[in-house]
Enzyme design. Structure first.
Site, mmCIF file in Angstrom:
data_model
loop_
_atom_site.group_PDB
_atom_site.id
_atom_site.type_symbol
_atom_site.label_atom_id
_atom_site.label_comp_id
_atom_site.label_asym_id
_atom_site.label_seq_id
_atom_site.Cartn_x
_atom_site.Cartn_y
_atom_site.Cartn_z
ATOM 1 N N ASP A 299 0.843 -1.206 0.000
ATOM 2 C CA ASP A 299 0.000 0.000 0.000
ATOM 3 C C ASP A 299 0.873 1.249 0.000
ATOM 4 O OD1 ASP A 299 -2.090 -1.804 0.353
ATOM 5 O OD2 ASP A 299 -2.084 -1.557 2.532
HETATM 6 C C1 26A Z 1 -11.739 -7.254 1.879
HETATM 7 N N1 26A Z 1 -10.489 -7.354 2.582
HETATM 8 C C2 26A Z 1 -10.038 -8.687 2.894
HETATM 9 C C3 26A Z 1 -9.742 -6.220 2.879
HETATM 10 C C4 26A Z 1 -8.529 -6.254 3.577
HETATM 11 C C5 26A Z 1 -7.823 -5.045 3.734
HETATM 12 N N2 26A Z 1 -8.267 -3.875 3.255
HETATM 13 C C6 26A Z 1 -9.436 -3.907 2.620
HETATM 14 N N3 26A Z 1 -10.179 -5.031 2.424
HETATM 15 N N4 26A Z 1 -7.812 -7.234 4.174
HETATM 16 C C7 26A Z 1 -6.703 -6.650 4.679
HETATM 17 N N5 26A Z 1 -6.713 -5.329 4.424
HETATM 18 C C8 26A Z 1 -5.715 -4.324 4.793
HETATM 19 O O1 26A Z 1 -4.570 -4.531 4.038
HETATM 20 C C9 26A Z 1 -3.549 -3.789 4.682
HETATM 21 C C10 26A Z 1 -2.199 -4.306 4.264
HETATM 22 O O2 26A Z 1 -2.016 -4.186 2.906
HETATM 23 C C11 26A Z 1 -5.280 -4.390 6.232
HETATM 24 O O3 26A Z 1 -6.113 -3.589 7.030
HETATM 25 C C12 26A Z 1 -3.839 -3.885 6.167
HETATM 26 O O4 26A Z 1 -3.692 -2.624 6.755
#
Ligand code: 26A
Length: 344
Positions: A299
């Site tokens: 990210d």
């Molecule tokens: C729908 N899902 C599974 C998710 C996520 C997500 N953000 C949005 N939708 N699953 C994990 N994360 C975020 O990814 C970041 C790391 O790249 C986590 O909150 C984490 O900060």
């Protein structure tokens, strides 16, 4: 585009990360892979209380697109970024809002009446991170929120949109509103593939938005999932990146699309639509001893690239900025950057 006028508008799932270290036992107990992102199934929903009871939990603002937007703001003048997503009416939402405020990211939240703010269990083992998410309010995001005065002001003004691919599990209609806005005004629409399960299980949604995108981010595991979902035999990152760049011949942003694939500490691959060669960008070396955790590295990379694009930098320069922020994030606990700010 030079920043300071809310050029960037991001859309995603706002989540609070609940991060633990040395979580091998939790991977085993909940059937999680060491380096993956999933939506919690019924059995995995117990993980949140389990880690609170048995581990030292660090709470930190997360949500992939929200992280990227905060990181973009890091390289931009004040008031350059806004973020859309849905949270609950609770303390977790206040923590997320505070983290965004601290970094100058404008939160344009929808507030769900009944669902709690989403959370993500982040299980760190060595240099891997496993993400197990309960979306809660995040998946209650309604297209109507895009019609509120505050959201409209941001959307009509944006010069570059950023979509978290994770949002496509529930929000393709809202994503398409932004994509069509970008098309109508000929501004940039960028997106991240986010996790292997997105191109794997939400292929139709990905295929609906990719044609609008002029910048697509992913990593090696997401590329492989995209290739499998599109019956592409290749496992070669360059070839897959090129296939995504060339995907859908008859689209609007066709001439401009670039695909940027990170690959951990291996070089980042850049593919440009319609070209026969791909480009390799070395990833700066990081001393393994300086790695705290890899949560949010992708990210931070994407946020750095998008922020640099807002500043008018070339794609090559933007990738350098992305690499710097990705590296910086890896040296911090959770998906955050160094404060006080460092020049990048
Ligand atoms: C729908 N899902 C599974 C998710 C996520 C997500 N953000 C949005 N939708 N699953 C994990 N994360 C975020 O990814 C970041 C790391 O790249 C986590 O909150 C984490 O900060």
């Amino acid at each position: 585009m030079a920043g300071g006028n809310f050029e960037l508008v991001a859309l995603g799932n706002p989540l609070l990360d609940m991060q633990i270290r040395n979580g091998e036992a939790m991977l085993e107990k909940y059937g999680l892979k060491p380096n993956d992102a999933v939506l919690a199934d019924d059995k995995q929903l117990a993980i949140y209380q389990d880690i609170v009871d048995n581990y030292d939990v660090t709470y930190v603002a997360g949500g992939a697109a929200q992280n990227a937007a905060r990181c973009a703001q890091y390289v931009l003048p004040p008031n350059s970024t806004a973020y859309l997503g849905c949270v609950g009416k609770d303390d977790l939402a206040k923590q997320l809002q505070a983290a965004n405020d601290k970094e100058g990211l404008k939160s344009i939240y929808q507030f769900s009446d009944d669902a709690p703010t989403g959370s993500c269990a982040v299980v760190i083992t060595g240099h891997n991170r496993s993400l197990c998410t309960n979306l809660g309010a995040a998946e209650k995001f309604a297209k109507s929120h895009l019609e509120t005065a505050e959201a409209q002001q941001a959307i009509k003004n944006a010069k570059i949109f950023y979509l978290g691919g994770f949002f496509l599990t529930h929000g393709v209609e809202s994503a398409l509103v932004l994509a069509n806005e970008a098309k109508a005004r000929d501004v940039s629409f960028t997106m991240n593939l986010s996790a292997p399960f997105i191109p794997q299980f939400f292929t139709a949604q990905v295929d609906q938005v990719v044609p609008f995108a002029d910048v697509i981010f992913g990593n090696e595991t997401e590329a492989e999932a995209w290739a499998q979902a599109h019956n592409l035999e290749s496992k070669d990152l360059k070839q897959i990146a090129q296939a995504i760049a060339d995907y859908d011949a008859a689209t609007t942003k066709a001439e401009k699309r670039v695909v940027i694939m990170t690959n951990g500490s291996q070089p980042t691959i850049l593919a440009k639509r319609g070209e026969s060669q791909q480009y390799v960008h070395e990833t700066p070396k990081i001393n393994p001893a300086d790695i705290v955790d890899t949560n949010g590295a992708g990210d931070a990379f994407a946020g750095g690239v998008v922020g640099a694009l807002v500043l008018g930098k070339s794609i090559d320069e933007a990738i350098n900025v992305g690499h710097k922020l990705g590296g910086m994030c890896i040296g911090q606990v959770g998906p955050i950057l160094k404060f006080p700010k460092e020049d990048v």
